[in-house]
Design an enzyme around this catalytic site. Structure first.
Site, PDB file in Angstrom:
ATOM      1  N   ALA A   9      54.531  21.617  41.764  1.00 26.76           N
ATOM      2  CA  ALA A   9      55.685  22.513  41.954  1.00 26.76           C
ATOM      3  C   ALA A   9      56.692  22.428  40.814  1.00 26.76           C
ATOM      4  O   ALA A   9      57.797  22.942  40.927  1.00 26.76           O
ATOM      5  CB  ALA A   9      56.353  22.205  43.285  1.00 26.76           C
ATOM      6  N   VAL A  60      47.583  14.371  41.947  1.00 23.21           N
ATOM      7  CA  VAL A  60      47.040  14.506  43.305  1.00 23.21           C
ATOM      8  C   VAL A  60      45.512  14.430  43.356  1.00 23.21           C
ATOM      9  O   VAL A  60      44.927  14.410  44.440  1.00 23.21           O
ATOM     10  CB  VAL A  60      47.557  15.784  44.011  1.00 23.21           C
ATOM     11  CG1 VAL A  60      48.994  15.606  44.457  1.00 23.21           C
ATOM     12  CG2 VAL A  60      47.403  17.030  43.148  1.00 23.21           C
ATOM     13  N   SER A 138      41.896  31.626  44.297  1.00 23.78           N
ATOM     14  CA  SER A 138      42.027  32.581  43.187  1.00 23.78           C
ATOM     15  C   SER A 138      41.078  33.740  43.436  1.00 23.78           C
ATOM     16  O   SER A 138      40.066  33.587  44.142  1.00 23.78           O
ATOM     17  CB  SER A 138      41.630  31.890  41.876  1.00 23.78           C
ATOM     18  OG  SER A 138      41.345  32.842  40.877  1.00 23.78           O
ATOM     19  N   TYR A 151      35.898  26.893  37.162  1.00 20.87           N
ATOM     20  CA  TYR A 151      37.136  27.248  37.874  1.00 20.87           C
ATOM     21  C   TYR A 151      36.775  28.074  39.120  1.00 20.87           C
ATOM     22  O   TYR A 151      37.275  27.799  40.220  1.00 20.87           O
ATOM     23  CB  TYR A 151      38.045  28.035  36.928  1.00 20.87           C
ATOM     24  CG  TYR A 151      39.364  28.467  37.513  1.00 20.87           C
ATOM     25  CD1 TYR A 151      40.437  27.582  37.593  1.00 20.87           C
ATOM     26  CD2 TYR A 151      39.552  29.769  37.979  1.00 20.87           C
ATOM     27  CE1 TYR A 151      41.664  27.981  38.122  1.00 20.87           C
ATOM     28  CE2 TYR A 151      40.768  30.180  38.505  1.00 20.87           C
ATOM     29  CZ  TYR A 151      41.820  29.288  38.577  1.00 20.87           C
ATOM     30  OH  TYR A 151      43.025  29.688  39.102  1.00 20.87           O
ATOM     31  N   ALA A 153      34.029  28.108  40.774  1.00 17.49           N
ATOM     32  CA  ALA A 153      33.356  27.249  41.758  1.00 17.49           C
ATOM     33  C   ALA A 153      34.376  26.442  42.560  1.00 17.49           C
ATOM     34  O   ALA A 153      34.272  26.306  43.783  1.00 17.49           O
ATOM     35  CB  ALA A 153      32.378  26.312  41.054  1.00 17.49           C
ATOM     36  N   ILE A 184      48.811  36.250  37.658  1.00 13.77           N
ATOM     37  CA  ILE A 184      50.236  35.982  37.889  1.00 13.77           C
ATOM     38  C   ILE A 184      50.845  35.508  36.560  1.00 13.77           C
ATOM     39  O   ILE A 184      50.217  34.739  35.825  1.00 13.77           O
ATOM     40  CB  ILE A 184      50.402  34.877  38.970  1.00 13.77           C
ATOM     41  CG1 ILE A 184      49.573  35.196  40.234  1.00 13.77           C
ATOM     42  CG2 ILE A 184      51.875  34.656  39.310  1.00 13.77           C
ATOM     43  CD1 ILE A 184      49.970  36.433  40.990  1.00 13.77           C
TER      44      ILE A 184
HETATM   45  P1  NAP Z   1      50.845  26.541  35.997  1.00 11.28           P
HETATM   46  O1  NAP Z   1      52.044  27.349  35.714  1.00 11.28           O
HETATM   47  O2  NAP Z   1      49.945  26.125  34.892  1.00 11.28           O
HETATM   48  O3  NAP Z   1      51.312  25.251  36.835  1.00 11.28           O
HETATM   49  C1  NAP Z   1      50.354  24.323  37.259  1.00 11.28           C
HETATM   50  C2  NAP Z   1      51.045  23.277  38.104  1.00 11.28           C
HETATM   51  O4  NAP Z   1      50.036  22.372  38.577  1.00 11.28           O
HETATM   52  C3  NAP Z   1      52.069  22.477  37.332  1.00 11.28           C
HETATM   53  O5  NAP Z   1      53.225  22.281  38.132  1.00 11.28           O
HETATM   54  C4  NAP Z   1      51.360  21.144  37.085  1.00 11.28           C
HETATM   55  O6  NAP Z   1      52.247  20.030  37.072  1.00 11.28           O
HETATM   56  C5  NAP Z   1      50.498  21.047  38.325  1.00 11.28           C
HETATM   57  N1  NAP Z   1      49.375  20.119  38.164  1.00 11.28           N
HETATM   58  C6  NAP Z   1      48.305  20.224  37.346  1.00 11.28           C
HETATM   59  N2  NAP Z   1      47.517  19.148  37.492  1.00 11.28           N
HETATM   60  C7  NAP Z   1      48.122  18.353  38.425  1.00 11.28           C
HETATM   61  C8  NAP Z   1      47.778  17.113  39.001  1.00 11.28           C
HETATM   62  N3  NAP Z   1      46.672  16.451  38.646  1.00 11.28           N
HETATM   63  N4  NAP Z   1      48.609  16.588  39.929  1.00 11.28           N
HETATM   64  C9  NAP Z   1      49.744  17.237  40.292  1.00 11.28           C
HETATM   65  N5  NAP Z   1      50.111  18.427  39.779  1.00 11.28           N
HETATM   66  C10 NAP Z   1      49.304  18.966  38.847  1.00 11.28           C
HETATM   67  O7  NAP Z   1      49.875  27.291  37.022  1.00 11.28           O
HETATM   68  P2  NAP Z   1      50.164  28.418  38.122  1.00 11.28           P
HETATM   69  O8  NAP Z   1      49.755  29.706  37.544  1.00 11.28           O
HETATM   70  O9  NAP Z   1      51.488  28.253  38.727  1.00 11.28           O
HETATM   71  O10 NAP Z   1      49.019  28.015  39.157  1.00 11.28           O
HETATM   72  C11 NAP Z   1      49.287  27.460  40.424  1.00 11.28           C
HETATM   73  C12 NAP Z   1      48.017  27.613  41.262  1.00 11.28           C
HETATM   74  O11 NAP Z   1      47.695  29.001  41.392  1.00 11.28           O
HETATM   75  C13 NAP Z   1      46.790  26.951  40.640  1.00 11.28           C
HETATM   76  O12 NAP Z   1      46.010  26.362  41.654  1.00 11.28           O
HETATM   77  C14 NAP Z   1      46.043  28.118  40.025  1.00 11.28           C
HETATM   78  O13 NAP Z   1      44.660  27.871  39.898  1.00 11.28           O
HETATM   79  C15 NAP Z   1      46.345  29.211  41.016  1.00 11.28           C
HETATM   80  N6  NAP Z   1      46.174  30.561  40.499  1.00 11.28           N
HETATM   81  C16 NAP Z   1      46.935  30.989  39.434  1.00 11.28           C
HETATM   82  C17 NAP Z   1      46.737  32.283  38.956  1.00 11.28           C
HETATM   83  C18 NAP Z   1      47.505  32.836  37.782  1.00 11.28           C
HETATM   84  O14 NAP Z   1      47.164  33.951  37.316  1.00 11.28           O
HETATM   85  N7  NAP Z   1      48.539  32.158  37.286  1.00 11.28           N
HETATM   86  C19 NAP Z   1      45.788  33.124  39.548  1.00 11.28           C
HETATM   87  C20 NAP Z   1      45.039  32.637  40.626  1.00 11.28           C
HETATM   88  C21 NAP Z   1      45.258  31.363  41.094  1.00 11.28           C
HETATM   89  P3  NAP Z   1      52.710  19.236  35.741  1.00 11.28           P
HETATM   90  O15 NAP Z   1      53.066  20.270  34.715  1.00 11.28           O
HETATM   91  O16 NAP Z   1      53.879  18.462  36.248  1.00 11.28           O
HETATM   92  O17 NAP Z   1      51.571  18.349  35.327  1.00 11.28           O
END
Ligand code: NAP
Length: 243
Positions: A9, A60, A138, A151, A153, A184
């Site tokens: 978050a 996590v 996703s 991803y 999978a 997004i």
């Molecule tokens: P983002 O802006 O890259 O943010 C990713 C977040 O995940 C960051 O807060 C990061 O924390 C955290 N994170 C990564 N590895 C971690 C770990 N091992 N333990 C704890 N936290 C971890 O990505 P987002 O776009 O917001 O994506 C959020 C979710 O939505 C993801 O599951 C992604 O696959 C999904 N999603 C995104 C999209 C899109 O288009 N953006 C589309 C479909 C699904 P730190 O920076 O503190 O490490």
């Protein structure tokens, strides 16, 4: 007040979700891994508005750290009402060019962490006979994405896991659902050029890229009593793209 853990978050969708939940009377536990400054700034932003927020560093995908995150939440607030399994990493490229290390990391963060965090909160939710778990999948987990095979999978695995857990926990007043975002505008897509983004928008009937708040609003609704008969479902939020 209810209490929510939002994994990942510090930025993006998780951050928008933490803000919206805090504004809607949740104590929010903002989990981060690397982005400590952003997570602490978010806590400050929320607490100066009189909202209830704390942050906790945990990778996590590591069982001990996942367990510590849940313990921290219970010690602070006594309960976990909502878990949002949002932390994720993207992995793009041809499968034949993908290293075993990258494959394992993607599975660990996206899928194993979702399973571990669910296991850790489920015990308390079972004693309370109530709770909500929302897993962020996703569009690629629904339809598969070329050059995003691993991803895809992990995100497909999250859908199957959520449906299974909805059946396993539903009799005990615990709902488990998935949200499958399209594209997004977060850091995850920062590598896309303006031209790439426009080409995608041209294929989206709603004619825009999604915002993190579009997903946050769905989390708030799915966790609410308004959605109390929705269990084991996938809510696709993609502006009509690829559906
Ligand atoms: P983002 O802006 O890259 O943010 C990713 C977040 O995940 C960051 O807060 C990061 O924390 C955290 N994170 C990564 N590895 C971690 C770990 N091992 N333990 C704890 N936290 C971890 O990505 P987002 O776009 O917001 O994506 C959020 C979710 O939505 C993801 O599951 C992604 O696959 C999904 N999603 C995104 C999209 C899109 O288009 N953006 C589309 C479909 C699904 P730190 O920076 O503190 O490490």
């Amino acid at each position: 007040m209810k209490t929510a853990i939002i994994t990942g978050a510090s930025r993006g969708i998780g951050k928008a979700t933490a803000i919206l939940l805090a504004k809607n009377d949740y104590n929010v536990v903002i989990n981060y891994n690397h982005s400590e400054e952003q997570a602490k700034a978010l806590v400050d932003e929320l607490t100066t508005q009189g909202l209830s927020a704390v942050c906790y560093k945990a990778d996590v995908s590591d069982e001990t750290q996942a367990e510590a995150l849940v313990k921290f939440t219970l010690d602070n607030f006594g309960n976990v009402d909502l878990l949002v399994n949002n932390a994720g990493v993207s992995a793009s490229g041809l499968l034949i060019d993908t290293s075993t290390r990258q494959i394992n990391e993607t599975i660990a963060v996206n899928l194993t962490a979702t399973v571990l965090m669910t296991q850790k909160v489920a015990r308390g939710m079972l004693s309370n006979q109530s709770g909500n778990i929302i897993n962020i999948s996703s569009i690629w987990g629904e339809i598969g994405g070329s050059c995003e095979a691993v991803y895809s999978a992990t995100k497909g695995g999250i859908i199957a896991f959520s449906k299974a857990m909805a059946k396993e926990l539903g009799y005990n007043g615990i709902r488990v659902n998935c949200i499958a975002p399209g594209i997004i505008d977060t850091d995850m897509n920062a590598h896309l050029s303006a031209c790439d983004v426009q080409n995608i928008i041209d294929d989206i009937p709603c004619q825009r890229i999604g915002h993190a708040e579009d997903i946050a609003k769905a989390v708030l609704w799915l966790a609410s009593d308004e959605a109390d008969y929705i269990n084991g479902q996938v809510l696709s939020i993609n502006g009509g793209w690829n559906t």
